[in-house]
Design a protein around this motif. Sequence first.
Motif, PDB file in Angstrom:
ATOM      1  N   THR A  49       7.175   0.766   3.020  1.00 58.69           N
ATOM      2  CA  THR A  49       7.055   0.829   4.473  1.00 58.69           C
ATOM      3  C   THR A  49       5.639   1.216   4.899  1.00 58.69           C
ATOM      4  N   SER A  50       4.814   1.627   3.953  1.00 63.61           N
ATOM      5  CA  SER A  50       3.434   2.006   4.252  1.00 63.61           C
ATOM      6  C   SER A  50       2.576   0.755   4.455  1.00 63.61           C
ATOM      7  N   SER A  51       1.694   0.800   5.443  1.00 63.38           N
ATOM      8  CA  SER A  51       0.857  -0.367   5.742  1.00 63.38           C
ATOM      9  C   SER A  51      -0.071  -0.726   4.580  1.00 63.38           C
ATOM     10  N   VAL A  52      -0.467   0.231   3.750  1.00 64.22           N
ATOM     11  CA  VAL A  52      -1.348  -0.083   2.612  1.00 64.22           C
ATOM     12  C   VAL A  52      -0.631  -0.924   1.562  1.00 64.22           C
ATOM     13  N   ASN A  53       0.676  -0.956   1.588  1.00 64.01           N
ATOM     14  CA  ASN A  53       1.467  -1.735   0.636  1.00 64.01           C
ATOM     15  C   ASN A  53       2.115  -2.952   1.280  1.00 64.01           C
ATOM     16  N   VAL A  64      -3.316  -4.098  -5.902  1.00 66.74           N
ATOM     17  CA  VAL A  64      -3.708  -3.370  -7.106  1.00 66.74           C
ATOM     18  C   VAL A  64      -3.628  -1.890  -6.803  1.00 66.74           C
ATOM     19  N   SER A  65      -2.974  -1.139  -7.687  1.00 65.91           N
ATOM     20  CA  SER A  65      -2.865   0.306  -7.546  1.00 65.91           C
ATOM     21  C   SER A  65      -2.846   0.932  -8.932  1.00 65.91           C
ATOM     22  N   ASN A  66      -3.620   1.972  -9.119  1.00 65.14           N
ATOM     23  CA  ASN A  66      -3.648   2.716 -10.389  1.00 65.14           C
ATOM     24  C   ASN A  66      -3.931   1.825 -11.600  1.00 65.14           C
ATOM     25  N   GLY A  67      -4.771   0.822 -11.432  1.00 62.39           N
ATOM     26  CA  GLY A  67      -5.113  -0.065 -12.537  1.00 62.39           C
ATOM     27  C   GLY A  67      -4.051  -1.103 -12.854  1.00 62.39           C
TER      28      GLY A  67
END
Length: 141
Positions: A49-53, A64-67
């Motif tokens: 639900t977060s806009s970054v995702n 891409v997140s955490n490699g």
Amino acid sequence: MDRKDFLASIGLSAATFALINCAGCSKSSNSPSADTSGPTGINFTLDLTSSVNSALTSNGGYLVSNGVLVARNNSGAFVAVQRSCTHESYGLIYQGSANRFYCANHGARFSENGSVTNGPASRSLTTYHTQLTGTSLRIYS
């Protein structure tokens, strides 16, 4: 100075210029690292639900997140692989229309299960498990 001498001096000047400007050449932060392995010990959660995702709310989207490159394939399932190519560690993209991971630098392609479908990469991508609970997507080794 005749034409031959003139052209020779231009060539020497160009070579000298290139050598001087490249004397400190080394791999920059945009260049691949020597490590072509995926990260280990992966265990994180993405709030969908977060806009970054938000890229993961649509089939074919990825981030891409955490490699780790996390994608939502065309059937709505989530897949996660290391973010970098096993050939020379350049960043990968997910091509949802073709159901594959792609390295734009050298043309390597990988299936959604991480296996190499086109070189120059010769080693499969490290893959990670995904688990969707409500709007939380867990990615883990």
